[in-house]
Design a protein around this motif. Structure first.
Motif, PDB file in Angstrom:
ATOM      1  N   ALA A  41     111.358  42.691  10.583  1.00 42.08           N
ATOM      2  CA  ALA A  41     110.165  42.714   9.857  1.00 42.08           C
ATOM      3  C   ALA A  41     110.915  42.317   8.347  1.00 42.08           C
ATOM      4  O   ALA A  41     110.345  41.421   7.812  1.00 42.08           O
ATOM      5  CB  ALA A  41     109.718  43.839   9.583  1.00 42.08           C
ATOM      6  N   LEU A  44     111.715  38.544   8.506  1.00 42.33           N
ATOM      7  CA  LEU A  44     110.391  37.606   8.502  1.00 42.33           C
ATOM      8  C   LEU A  44     110.055  37.705   7.137  1.00 42.33           C
ATOM      9  O   LEU A  44     109.533  36.565   6.567  1.00 42.33           O
ATOM     10  CB  LEU A  44     109.265  38.422   9.331  1.00 42.33           C
ATOM     11  CG  LEU A  44     109.717  38.298  10.819  1.00 42.33           C
ATOM     12  CD1 LEU A  44     108.599  39.021  11.646  1.00 42.33           C
ATOM     13  CD2 LEU A  44     109.711  36.930  11.405  1.00 42.33           C
ATOM     14  N   ILE A  49     107.075  34.820   5.729  1.00 44.35           N
ATOM     15  CA  ILE A  49     106.229  34.811   6.627  1.00 44.35           C
ATOM     16  C   ILE A  49     105.039  35.635   6.556  1.00 44.35           C
ATOM     17  O   ILE A  49     105.371  36.964   6.206  1.00 44.35           O
ATOM     18  CB  ILE A  49     106.893  35.349   8.156  1.00 44.35           C
ATOM     19  CG1 ILE A  49     107.850  34.480   8.474  1.00 44.35           C
ATOM     20  CG2 ILE A  49     105.511  35.130   9.251  1.00 44.35           C
ATOM     21  CD1 ILE A  49     107.715  32.767   8.496  1.00 44.35           C
ATOM     22  N   ASN A  54     100.964  35.290  13.086  1.00 40.90           N
ATOM     23  CA  ASN A  54     101.488  35.778  14.566  1.00 40.90           C
ATOM     24  C   ASN A  54     102.286  34.663  15.211  1.00 40.90           C
ATOM     25  O   ASN A  54     103.249  34.947  15.860  1.00 40.90           O
ATOM     26  CB  ASN A  54     100.338  36.029  15.690  1.00 40.90           C
ATOM     27  CG  ASN A  54     101.175  36.987  16.806  1.00 40.90           C
ATOM     28  OD1 ASN A  54     101.799  38.126  16.509  1.00 40.90           O
ATOM     29  ND2 ASN A  54     100.713  36.620  17.934  1.00 40.90           N
ATOM     30  N   ILE A  57     105.654  34.602  13.063  1.00 36.79           N
ATOM     31  CA  ILE A  57     106.383  35.641  13.661  1.00 36.79           C
ATOM     32  C   ILE A  57     106.916  35.361  15.065  1.00 36.79           C
ATOM     33  O   ILE A  57     108.070  35.864  15.010  1.00 36.79           O
ATOM     34  CB  ILE A  57     105.385  36.846  13.839  1.00 36.79           C
ATOM     35  CG1 ILE A  57     105.040  37.389  12.406  1.00 36.79           C
ATOM     36  CG2 ILE A  57     106.276  37.902  14.550  1.00 36.79           C
ATOM     37  CD1 ILE A  57     104.063  38.751  12.422  1.00 36.79           C
ATOM     38  N   GLU A  58     106.304  34.868  15.946  1.00 38.11           N
ATOM     39  CA  GLU A  58     106.936  34.664  17.202  1.00 38.11           C
ATOM     40  C   GLU A  58     107.824  33.307  17.133  1.00 38.11           C
ATOM     41  O   GLU A  58     109.146  33.735  17.919  1.00 38.11           O
ATOM     42  CB  GLU A  58     106.032  34.141  18.067  1.00 38.11           C
ATOM     43  CG  GLU A  58     106.399  34.173  19.732  1.00 38.11           C
ATOM     44  CD  GLU A  58     105.189  34.084  20.563  1.00 38.11           C
ATOM     45  OE1 GLU A  58     105.361  33.119  21.647  1.00 38.11           O
ATOM     46  OE2 GLU A  58     104.509  34.905  20.567  1.00 38.11           O
ATOM     47  N   CYS A  61     111.223  35.315  14.827  1.00 29.78           N
ATOM     48  CA  CYS A  61     111.663  36.533  15.264  1.00 29.78           C
ATOM     49  C   CYS A  61     113.111  36.278  15.820  1.00 29.78           C
ATOM     50  O   CYS A  61     114.127  37.315  15.775  1.00 29.78           O
ATOM     51  CB  CYS A  61     110.760  37.554  15.725  1.00 29.78           C
ATOM     52  SG  CYS A  61     110.476  36.945  17.669  1.00 29.78           S
ATOM     53  N   MET A  96     104.763  45.237   7.382  1.00 35.31           N
ATOM     54  CA  MET A  96     105.207  44.044   8.402  1.00 35.31           C
ATOM     55  C   MET A  96     105.524  44.463   9.664  1.00 35.31           C
ATOM     56  O   MET A  96     105.512  43.633  10.646  1.00 35.31           O
ATOM     57  CB  MET A  96     106.436  43.082   7.655  1.00 35.31           C
ATOM     58  CG  MET A  96     106.883  42.101   8.580  1.00 35.31           C
ATOM     59  SD  MET A  96     105.533  40.716   8.993  1.00 35.31           S
ATOM     60  CE  MET A  96     105.714  39.609   7.529  1.00 35.31           C
ATOM     61  N   SER A 100     104.232  43.097  13.003  1.00 38.42           N
ATOM     62  CA  SER A 100     105.260  42.112  13.582  1.00 38.42           C
ATOM     63  C   SER A 100     105.328  42.811  15.332  1.00 38.42           C
ATOM     64  O   SER A 100     105.577  42.242  16.365  1.00 38.42           O
ATOM     65  CB  SER A 100     106.331  41.952  13.227  1.00 38.42           C
ATOM     66  OG  SER A 100     107.073  42.878  12.791  1.00 38.42           O
ATOM     67  N   ASN A 103     103.852  42.111  18.417  1.00 38.85           N
ATOM     68  CA  ASN A 103     104.152  40.609  19.202  1.00 38.85           C
ATOM     69  C   ASN A 103     105.009  41.061  20.193  1.00 38.85           C
ATOM     70  O   ASN A 103     106.208  41.665  20.280  1.00 38.85           O
ATOM     71  CB  ASN A 103     104.935  39.787  18.170  1.00 38.85           C
ATOM     72  CG  ASN A 103     105.168  38.275  18.497  1.00 38.85           C
ATOM     73  OD1 ASN A 103     106.030  37.999  19.557  1.00 38.85           O
ATOM     74  ND2 ASN A 103     104.509  37.621  18.130  1.00 38.85           N
ATOM     75  N   VAL A 106     108.788  40.091  19.735  1.00 41.10           N
ATOM     76  CA  VAL A 106     109.488  40.959  19.222  1.00 41.10           C
ATOM     77  C   VAL A 106     109.852  42.108  19.894  1.00 41.10           C
ATOM     78  O   VAL A 106     111.194  42.616  19.829  1.00 41.10           O
ATOM     79  CB  VAL A 106     108.758  41.371  17.906  1.00 41.10           C
ATOM     80  CG1 VAL A 106     109.246  42.536  17.165  1.00 41.10           C
ATOM     81  CG2 VAL A 106     108.304  40.247  17.052  1.00 41.10           C
TER      82      VAL A 106
END
Length: 222
Positions: A41, A44, A49, A54, A57-58, A61, A96, A100, A103, A106
């Protein structure tokens, strides 16, 4: 065969605090899975971010290389080689991490690391889905919780002791919102494992909680 203790529960329930105490007394390694998610997190957030992006994030990460080492029995979380133990406990990072961690990419990044640690060592591991997903065969499972107000008061005290200005009602609101996200996420939601011992610590002090959990652990790992 290694002995695994899984402690799950919502944000602010005191999981990390009690898990560290139990691990020290048992001579086990303490594994703070939440800190690993917080490290991602932090990365990110450094990339600016958004908490609800999402796709981003993907995408990013995977650039966050998280590992852990132990110094004098204390877990040190490394983010791309940097010790981030002192940077990952802010409310912003926590929010965060909650977002996250829903996901799948993650979670996949950290799952093998967590399971291998438990396979090779006697561990106390705390998080949201340890007993239900990460260590479903743990010999001892505990679901630790407290009311949202009590959890907010604990967090408020922790932050103010560090000199961080905060508002109790805002903290409780964020905790309730985080509970909602964690319990309703599609991947590995927060819930009590069917074979976990339920423990509400709203009216207990830390010594009482520790004593009770040590009783549960010793009974489960005989």
């Amino acid at each position: 065969m290694s002995i695994n203790v899984a402690i799950d529960g919502p944000a602010g329930a005191g999981k990390s605090t009690i898990a560290k105490l139990v691990a020290k007394e048992m001579g086990f390694i303490y594994v703070d899975t939440g800190a690993m998610y917080r490290a991602i997190a932090l990365y990110l957030l450094r990339k600016n971010i958004s908490i609800d992006d999402n796709e981003a994030i993907e995408k990013y990460c995977g650039e966050a290389k998280v590992s852990i080492k132990y110094e004098d029995g204390v877990q040190v979380v490394l983010l791309n080689g940097e010790n981030v133990n002192g940077l990952i406990r802010t409310q912003e990072v926590g929010n965060m991490a909650s977002a996250s961690s829903t996901n799948g990419k993650v979670r996949a990044l950290l799952l093998d690391l967590q399971r291998n640690l438990a396979k090779e060592n006697d561990v106390v591991m705390d998080g949201r889905d340890i007993g239900t997903n990460i260590l479903p065969d743990a010999q001892c499972k505990i679901y630790l919780t407290a009311s949202s107000r009590v959890r907010a008061e604990r967090r408020y005290l922790e932050l103010t002791e560090k000199g961080i200005e905060c508002d109790l009602d805002t903290i409780e609101k964020e905790i309730i919102e985080r509970d909602e996200r964690d319990m309703n996420r599609e991947i590995a939601p927060l819930k009590q494992a069917s074979d976990a011992v339920y423990l509400d610590t709203s009216d207990m002090n830390i010594d009482e909680v520790k004593t009770k959990i040590m009783e549960i652990v010793k009974s489960s790992t005989k």
